[in-house]
Design an enzyme around this catalytic site. Structure first.
Site, short mmCIF file in Angstrom:
data_model
loop_
_atom_site.label_atom_id
_atom_site.label_comp_id
_atom_site.label_asym_id
_atom_site.label_seq_id
_atom_site.Cartn_x
_atom_site.Cartn_y
_atom_site.Cartn_z
N ASP A 78 39.77 42.52 40.75
CA ASP A 78 39.76 41.93 39.41
C ASP A 78 40.08 42.70 38.31
O ASP A 78 39.76 43.44 38.16
CB ASP A 78 37.65 41.71 39.84
N ASP A 104 42.86 36.62 34.62
CA ASP A 104 42.08 37.87 35.55
C ASP A 104 42.33 37.23 36.53
O ASP A 104 41.91 36.19 37.43
CB ASP A 104 40.52 36.28 35.48
#
Ligand SMILES: *[C@@H]1O[C@H](CO)[C@@H](O)[C@H](O)[C@H]1NC(C)=O
Ligand SMILES: *[C@@H]1O[C@H](CO)[C@@H](O)[C@H](O)[C@H]1NC(C)=O
Length: 513
Positions: free
Chosen positions: A77, A269
């Site tokens: 992430d 992201d």
């Protein structure tokens, strides 16, 4: 004092073996797997059972924790900074899926130590209450000693642990050394930088290279883009924000349209499945697709699935670099025969998720606060270490291929990305039953990573009283959230850290029973 999480483990002082990490080539290469290649692209329809429509693609990495090493799969992430493991499967929203993955048995690691600190991390979707420990973390060939990470004891809506690679979200600092920090400080890499190659859904095996760049994975030069200062961004959270400077579309007949020049902050992201873009850009993209209709119920543009077979692209402009994303990669079949354009409106925290990142090769350089991007391709492997002075300026990808031309100022036209308007076509009457679905991958996918922390630094250890004691000072109150889309919280609203730490203590107690 309450026996802490690791009561059965002798607390160690700093392990004697710290800081003797072997120096290797200066970079660390590790494979990244696409887990559950859904939402399903049209061309995968035949081979994919349609059992879990709400699943998104998650990019995961296998890491080893503890001594002897235990292999644990975590979500990669770039939208959050912390490493933590052991999600609570029962409340993960996907218990069976969650249970497929190994959990870290901290009681058998001889090198683990408890820090006595706890925290609650909230993501776009889901949250986790963790106790921080230190232990060995091995990623690829790199052995990090004394890495602080979280062991969960109560989490919601997240089916897997997370390896966060963003900077400290709170610009004021006060955090602890994250994985990337320790890789650099322990001499495993030369600077805090990594590159990410996520690949298409049809060739799911990508890679992450800490401290290095694979010139066999892109076309042309790497465009250096400054990471925006948090004060220049809508949420004020420090993430991998860059300025999107234009949007183009190449239509199946080869003609193109372009927007005027813009400067819209968007962050990258890898934990996010969807892209969320400011409403006018969302509308401009939706209206590009032939026959697309806005569905007010789900918020998506619904499009005939056959459009994914047309050879169009969306062309995202970053200064003089254009990243083209094929229509096929931007159209998702969310339900049998029901396709949508894979972007939602996102005015608070615009984000490029995996549908964009699969088309781009991106180097994330925290030390120089810059991202370096190029059009992704695959023509072999040639890893170059990133030196202490950062990404070499003259690096060119080994792959040949046609890069989309850089739009010239004032040319083209035809795409209005600055004004919100009524959608060209709106579904009236019954929408195609999309409202019952969850969107975005589990965990941070939905809205893009950690939104707030309870503490800027590690909070104090929970104390042993039944009400959680005073919970200490709870650090500095965290980053104050950064734009919760659901409840409308805005940047700067602080999470009640004292209360959360107290809550943690209560939960620790319950967990230990
Ligand atoms: C975590 O998520 C659960 C489920 O959505 C919610 O009930 C709980 O209040 C959340 N906890 C925190 C601290 O945000
Ligand atoms: C990194 O930052 C330093 C200091 O600001 C600068 O001298 C150097 O040129 C930068 N390197 C790259 C590759 O951006």
């Amino acid at each position: 004092m309450l026996p802490l999480l690791l009561s059965s483990v002798t607390l160690l002082s700093a392990p004697a073996l710290a800081a003797v990490a072997a120096r290797g080539e200066g970079f660390i290469h590790a494979p990244v797997k696409a887990t559950r290649g859904t939402p399903k692209l049209l061309r995968r329809q035949a081979e994919e059972a349609t059992t879990n429509h709400k699943a998104g693609t998650m990019y995961t990495l296998d890491i080893d924790l503890g001594t002897p090493p235990q292999t644990i799969t975590v979500i990669l992430d770039t939208g959050s900074p912390d490493l933590w493991v052991n999600p609570t499967c029962e409340t993960s929203g996907e218990p069976e899926y969650c249970a497929q993955f190994a959990q870290f048995d901290y009681t058998t690691s001889s090198t683990i130590a408890d820090t006595g600190y706890a925290d609650i991390l909230s993501y776009g979707k889901g949250n986790v209450t963790i106790e921080y420990v230190t232990d060995m973390v091995t990623i690829g060939s790199a052995q990090i000693t004394d890495q602080i990470f979280g062991v969960n004891f109560e989490s919601y809506d997240i089916p897997m642990g997370i390896l966060g690679l963003s900077p400290a979200v709170n610009p004021a600092g006060g955090d602890y050394p994250f994985v990337l920090d320790n890789m650099a400080s322990q001499g495993l890499i030369n600077s805090r930088a990594f590159s990410l190659d996520l690949r298409g859904v049809d060739s799911p095996d990508g890679a992450i290279i800490f401290g290095g760049i694979d010139t066999g994975k892109f076309i042309g030069n790497l465009e250096a883009l400054p990471i925006l200062d948090p004060s220049q961004t809508p949420s004020g959270a420090d993430r991998y924000w860059v300025a999107l400077t234009g949007l183009g579309v190449t239509l199946p007949d080869g003609t193109s349209q372009t927007s005027e020049e813009i400067a819209v902050p968007v962050f990258l992201d890898s934990g996010g499945t969807l892209s969320r873009l400011p409403t006018p850009i969302f509308q401009a993209i939706g209206d590009v697709f032939p026959g697309a209709q806005f569905d007010p119920d789900s918020g998506f543009y619904v499009v005939d699935c056959s459009v994914a077979n047309q050879p169009g692209s969306l062309d995202f402009v970053f200064n003089s670099k254009v990243i083209s994303v094929a229509w096929a990669d931007f159209i998702w079949e969310l339900q049998e025969g029901v396709c949508v354009v894979g972007v939602l409106p996102g005015d608070d925290e615009p984000v490029f998720g995996d549908s964009f990142l699969r088309a781009a090769y991106v180097v994330y350089d925290q030390d120089n606060r810059s991202l370096h991007i190029a059009q992704a391709a695959n023509c072999g492997t040639n890893v170059v270490a990133i030196g202490a002075s950062g990404v070499p300026a003259d690096l060119v990808g080994d792959c040949t291929g046609v890069e989309a031309p850089t739009p010239t100022a004032g040319a083209g036209g035809g795409l209005d990305v600055t004004q919100t308007r009524a959608p060209t076509n709106t579904i009236t009457g019954a929408s195609p039953a999309l409202t019952t679905l969850g969107f975005g991958g589990p965990g941070p996918a939905a809205t893009g990573g950690r939104k707030s922390t309870t503490v800027g630094g590690l909070g104090p250890a929970p104390t042993g009283t039944s009400n959680g004691g005073n919970g200490g000072n709870g650090g500095n109150g965290g980053n104050g959230g950064n734009g919760d889309k659901k409840n409308g919280a805005v940047a700067g609203v602080s999470v009640g850290s004292g209360a959360m730490v107290a809550l943690a203590a209560v939960n620790v107690a319950a967990w230990l029973l």
